[in-house]
Enzyme design. Structure first.
Site, mmCIF file in Angstrom:
data_model
loop_
_atom_site.group_PDB
_atom_site.id
_atom_site.type_symbol
_atom_site.label_atom_id
_atom_site.label_comp_id
_atom_site.label_asym_id
_atom_site.label_seq_id
_atom_site.Cartn_x
_atom_site.Cartn_y
_atom_site.Cartn_z
ATOM 1 N N CYS A 2 0.796 -1.316 -0.097
ATOM 2 C CA CYS A 2 -0.024 -0.058 0.130
ATOM 3 C C CYS A 2 0.822 1.154 -0.003
ATOM 4 O O CYS A 2 1.907 1.175 0.127
ATOM 5 C CB CYS A 2 -0.891 0.171 1.002
ATOM 6 S SG CYS A 2 -2.041 -1.670 1.245
ATOM 7 N N LEU A 51 -2.819 -2.274 -1.792
ATOM 8 C CA LEU A 51 -2.319 -3.717 -2.540
ATOM 9 C C LEU A 51 -2.774 -4.569 -1.641
ATOM 10 O O LEU A 51 -2.270 -4.790 -0.278
ATOM 11 C CB LEU A 51 -0.889 -3.597 -2.574
ATOM 12 C CG LEU A 51 -0.298 -4.967 -3.212
ATOM 13 C CD1 LEU A 51 -0.580 -5.131 -4.663
ATOM 14 C CD2 LEU A 51 1.246 -5.109 -3.304
ATOM 15 N N GLY A 79 2.222 -1.860 4.818
ATOM 16 C CA GLY A 79 3.068 -2.839 5.314
ATOM 17 C C GLY A 79 2.587 -4.103 5.957
ATOM 18 O O GLY A 79 1.531 -4.510 5.216
ATOM 19 N N GLU A 80 3.070 -5.180 6.510
ATOM 20 C CA GLU A 80 2.857 -6.301 6.969
ATOM 21 C C GLU A 80 3.274 -6.286 8.580
ATOM 22 O O GLU A 80 4.422 -6.098 8.705
ATOM 23 C CB GLU A 80 3.435 -7.378 6.282
ATOM 24 C CG GLU A 80 2.977 -7.341 4.805
ATOM 25 C CD GLU A 80 1.412 -7.636 4.385
ATOM 26 O OE1 GLU A 80 0.830 -7.876 5.230
ATOM 27 O OE2 GLU A 80 1.142 -7.401 3.344
ATOM 28 N N GLY A 380 16.628 -11.555 -0.304
ATOM 29 C CA GLY A 380 17.728 -11.794 0.294
ATOM 30 C C GLY A 380 18.538 -10.551 0.795
ATOM 31 O O GLY A 380 19.461 -10.596 1.513
#
Length: 617
Positions: A2, A51, A79-80, A380
Site C-alpha cells: 500500500c 495492494l 506494510g505487514e 535476500g
C-alpha cells in the site's frame, strides 16, 4: 503493502478538501492498484491506496475503530505485521472484538490497548498514521529498520505526509526545491537519517514515531541497536541464527495472494528460497516459485571482472533443482535497458536521480515481469549488512580508513569502472565546490561514529567492526531498501526482507566479529546455520553483486544519448556540467567509463524535466 498520505491542519476545516487529498492519494496508485480511499474530518485528511495481500475483502482503508457508536481511532496503513495472528489472539483475551481478518485492524486495537508503546509488540515492516479524534492528535509510525518509507513536511499549523515524496509534493503548499546540502545527499552514497533531499521535507527515521499536536511535532525513538555482551558459544550462536531464520521465513510466507522468492544463486537469496521451500512443504503448499534476472547472451558470453567472478544462472538453477522450486529466468534484452521510457519509469518511482543506473532499470523490469505472476516476493536483501558480506568488511585498508569503508573500496578497488572521479566526474567543478561533497560525507561519518553503541573495554578490532556493522545497518542498507521498495512498488509488487527482522539484526549485531568470520570466510555464521539446505556449490560461492549487463550495445547507446543531450542547448542539466569534460568523454572515453557518470547526467536531466525541481545551490 500500500501507499499512504495525509494532511493535518489545526487552523482550517479540511472536511471540504477532498480534491486535494484525492490528488495526493492518486500519486500512490502504483503502490496500491487494488483500491483507493479517503477519510476526512475537520482537521485531518487521510488517503490510502491498497495492494491487497491479507484479508482481500475486509482490509479496506482508511480503517476506523469504533466504541459505543463513536469513531475512536482511524488509520492509513502500509506494510505487514508478521505476528498479527498472535497479537489478535492476545487482544481478544483482553476484550477486543474484530470485524476483519486483517493485520491493519490488529494495529488499531494494539494502539488502543497499549498506547504509543504498542510498537514494542509489532514484528514487521510498516509505515502508518493513526488519528485519534478524541484528542485530535496524529501519530506517524515507521518500522525499526526503515524497510517501509515515510516522509513528512511540517507546516505552520500541522503536517503533510506520504509514503513517497511525490504524495507531499502534490499538495499546493509545497514545492520541489533542493539546496546544496540536499544535492550533496544525492551524491553522497550515504543515507543521512531523516534527510529527504527536498528542502522542507523530512523522512521519519527508522524506529521512530512522530506525534502531531496543536502545540507542534514531537519525534520519539522507540527502538535502536544496543550494545550487549554476547555470551553464547559458537554452536549455540549458529543454532540460534538458524532458529531465528526458520521462524522469520515461516512468518513471512503468510499471504492470501501468490507468493515467490527472488533467487540470484547467491548465498542470501538461496537461503531464503530453500527455507521458504521447506516452510511451504511443511504447510502442505508449494512448490516455492522463484525468479532470477538475466540478460540476453550473458550466459554464453559472460566475462569475469573485478566485481563478478561467476555468472548467476548456473547457481540459481542448482539451488532451484535442489529444493524443487518452480523456477523461471527473466531474460532482459539490451533494448529494454536502453529504452528511455523504462528509465523514466524508474525515475518517476524514485522521485530522485539516485541509484545504480541500468541496474535499477533491470530491477524494475524484473519486478514488472514477476508481478504478472505473483504479488509478494521474498528477498535476500540486507544479509551482507547483517552478517558482514561485503569486500570492505574484509579489507584491512577499508576497515582502517577514517571514513565509510564502502566509499574507500568503491573509490580504489573499482576505480577502473566508470569515469575517473566517480559518478560525479562530469559535473561542473564550481558545483562540486558549492556542495562540498567530501565535507558532507565527513560530517555524516563523524555523526555515524558518535551514534555507535559501545561495550566497555571492548577489544579494538571488535570495537571497529561493531562501528562498521552499525554504519551498514543505519547508513547503507537504507539505500538498498529504498531502491527495492520503489522499484517493486512501482509495479505493485510487495517485497519482504527476512534478514531485516529486528530480532536477527539485534542478535547478530552483538555477535563478536571473530565468531562472524570463524572459518575465515565472509558470512561464516549464515553459511554454517544453513549449509544443510544448500547444494555445496551454492554454500561455497563467493559474494557476487547484483548482475549488470555486459553487452557493449548498452554503453554505445548511452554514449549516443549523451551526445544528443549535449547538443541540446535547452537541456536543463547543462548548467550542472563540466561541458568540455563531458564532450571529451562522450567522444573518446571507453564505453565502460561512461557508465555511472553518464547515467547520472541522464538521470539529473530527466529529474529536472519531470519534477520541475528548483535548484538553490
Amino acid at each position: 503493502m500500500c501507499g499512504i498520505t495525509g494532511w493535518v491542519s489545526f487552523d482550517r476545516d479540511l472536511s471540504t478538501e477532498h480534491a486535494t487529498l484525492a490528488a495526493m492519494t492518486r500519486t500512490m496508485e502504483c503502490r496500491g492498484p487494488d483500491a483507493a480511499g479517503v477519510w476526512l474530518d475537520t482537521h485531518v485528511g487521510l488517503g490510502h491506496r491498497r495492494l491487497a495481500v491479507i484479508d482481500l475483502d475486509g482490509g479496506r482503508q482508511p480503517m476506523a475503530a469504533e466504541h459505543d457508536g463513536r469513531t475512536v481511532l482511524v488509520t492509513t496503513y502500509s506494510g505487514e505485521i508478521y505476528n498479527y495472528r498472535e497479537l489478535r489472539a492476545e487482544l481478544r483475551t483482553r476484550g477486543h472484538a474484530f470485524r476483519t481478518d486483517s493485520d491493519t485492524e490488529v494495529a488499531l486495537h494494539a494502539y488502543l490497548e497499549w498506547g504509543e508503546d504498542f510498537t514494542a509488540h509489532l514484528n514487521g515492516m510498516y509505515a502508518f498514521a493513526l488519528w485519534d479524534p478524541r484528542t485530535e492528535e496524529l501519530l506517524l509510525v515507521r518500522d525499526r529498520m526503515g524497510i517501509k518509507p515515510l516522509y513528512y513536511w511540517p507546516t505552520p499549523d500541522g503536517v503533510l505526509f506520504g509514503s513517497e515524496p511525490k504524495a507531499i509534493l502534490a499538495h499546493p503548499a509545497t514545492r520541489a526545491a533542493v539546496d546544496a546540502e540536499g544535492f550533496a545527499e544525492l551524491l553522497a552514497m550515504v543515507k543521512a537519517p531523516g534527510h529527504a533531499v527536498y528542502r522542507g521535507m523530512r523522512e521519519l527515521r527508522p524506529g521512530h514515531t512522530l506525534r502531531v499536536r496543536r502545540g507542534g511535532l514531537t519525534e520519539r525513538r522507540y527502538w535502536a541497536l544496543e550494545a550487549r555482551e554476547h555470551t553464547d558459544d559458537l554452536p549455540t550462536t549458529v543454532a540460534t541464527v538458524r532458529e531465528l531464520l526458520d521462524d522469520i521465513v515461516a512468518r513471512q510466507l503468510i499471504a492470501d495472494v501468490p507468493l515467490c522468492t527472488l533467487l540470484s544463486g547467491g548465498l542470501d537469496s538461496s537461503v531464503i528460497t530453500a527455507l521458504a521451500a521447506r516452510g511451504l512443504a511443511a504447510a502442505g503448499q508449494g512448490p516455492v516459485r522463484s525468479f532470477a534476472v538475466d540478460f540476453t547472451g550473458q550466459a554464453e558470453n559472460f566475462t569475469p571482472d573485478a566485481l563478478r567472478g561467476t555468472p548467476d544462472g548456473p547457481y540459481a538453477h542448482a539451488l532451484a533443482e535442489h529444493v524443487g522450486a518452480a523456477h523461471r529466468d527473466i531474460v532482459l534484452d539490451t533494448a529494454d535497458l536502453i529504452d528511455r521510457r523504462n528509465r523514466d519509469a524508474v525515475l518517476a518511482a524514485r522521485d530522485l536521480p539516485i541509484g545504480l543506473g541500468e541496474g535499477d532499470t533491470s530491477l524494475y523490469l524484473l519486478f514488472k515481469a514477476i508481478r504478472a505472476q505473483s504479488t509478494v516476493a521474498l528477498s535476500g536483501e540486507s544479509a551482507d549488512e547483517v552478517f558482514g558480506g561485503y569486500l570492505w568488511f574484509h579489507d584491512p585498508r577499508a576497515v582502517a580508513h577514517d571514513g565509510f569503508p564502502w566509499l574507500y573500496t568503491l573509490a580504489h578497488a573499482f576505480s577502473g569502472r566508470g569515469a575517473p572521479g566517480g559518478p560525479q566526474a562530469l559535473l561542473a567543478p564550481g558545483l562540486l565546490d558549492r556542495i562540498d561533497l567530501p565535507g558532507y560525507r565527513d560530517a555524516q561519518y563523524r555523526q555515524a561514529l558518535a551514534d555507535v553503541p559501545r561495550l566497555p573495554g571492548e577489544d579494538p578490532t571488535e570495537r571497529r567492526m561493531r562501528e562498521i556493522g552499525h554504519f551498514h545497518l543505519t547508513r547503507f542498507v537504507q539505500l538498498l531498501l529504498d531502491r527495492k521498495d520503489r522499484a517493486s512498488m512501482a509495479v505493485g509488487l510487495e517485497v519482504r526482507v527476512p534478514f531485516c527482522d529486528h530480532r536477527l539484526v539485534e542478535y547478530v549485531f552483538n555477535t563478536p566479529w571473530t565468531m562472524k568470520t570463524f572459518d575465515g570466510r565472509e558470512k561464516s555464521l549464515l553459511r554454517a546455520a544453513t549449509r544443510d539446505v544448500l547444494p555445496e556449490a551454492v554454500a561455497q560461492r563467493v559474494k557476487s553483486p547484483y548482475p549488470s549487463t555486459q553487452d557493449p550495445r548498452y554503453a554505445e547507446a548511452l554514449r549516443a544519448e549523451l551526445r544528443d543531450l549535449l547538443a541540446d542547448r535547452d537541456a536543463p542539466v547543462r548548467d550542472l556540467l563540466d561541458l568540455p569534460a563531458a564532450t571529451k568523454a562522450v567522444a573518446h572515453a571507453p564505453g565502460d567509463e561512461l557508465r555511472g557518470s553518464g547515467e547520472l547526467v541522464l538521470l539529473l536531466d530527466g529529474w529536472l524535466r519531470q519534477h520541475r525541481v528548483t535548484l538553490e545551490l
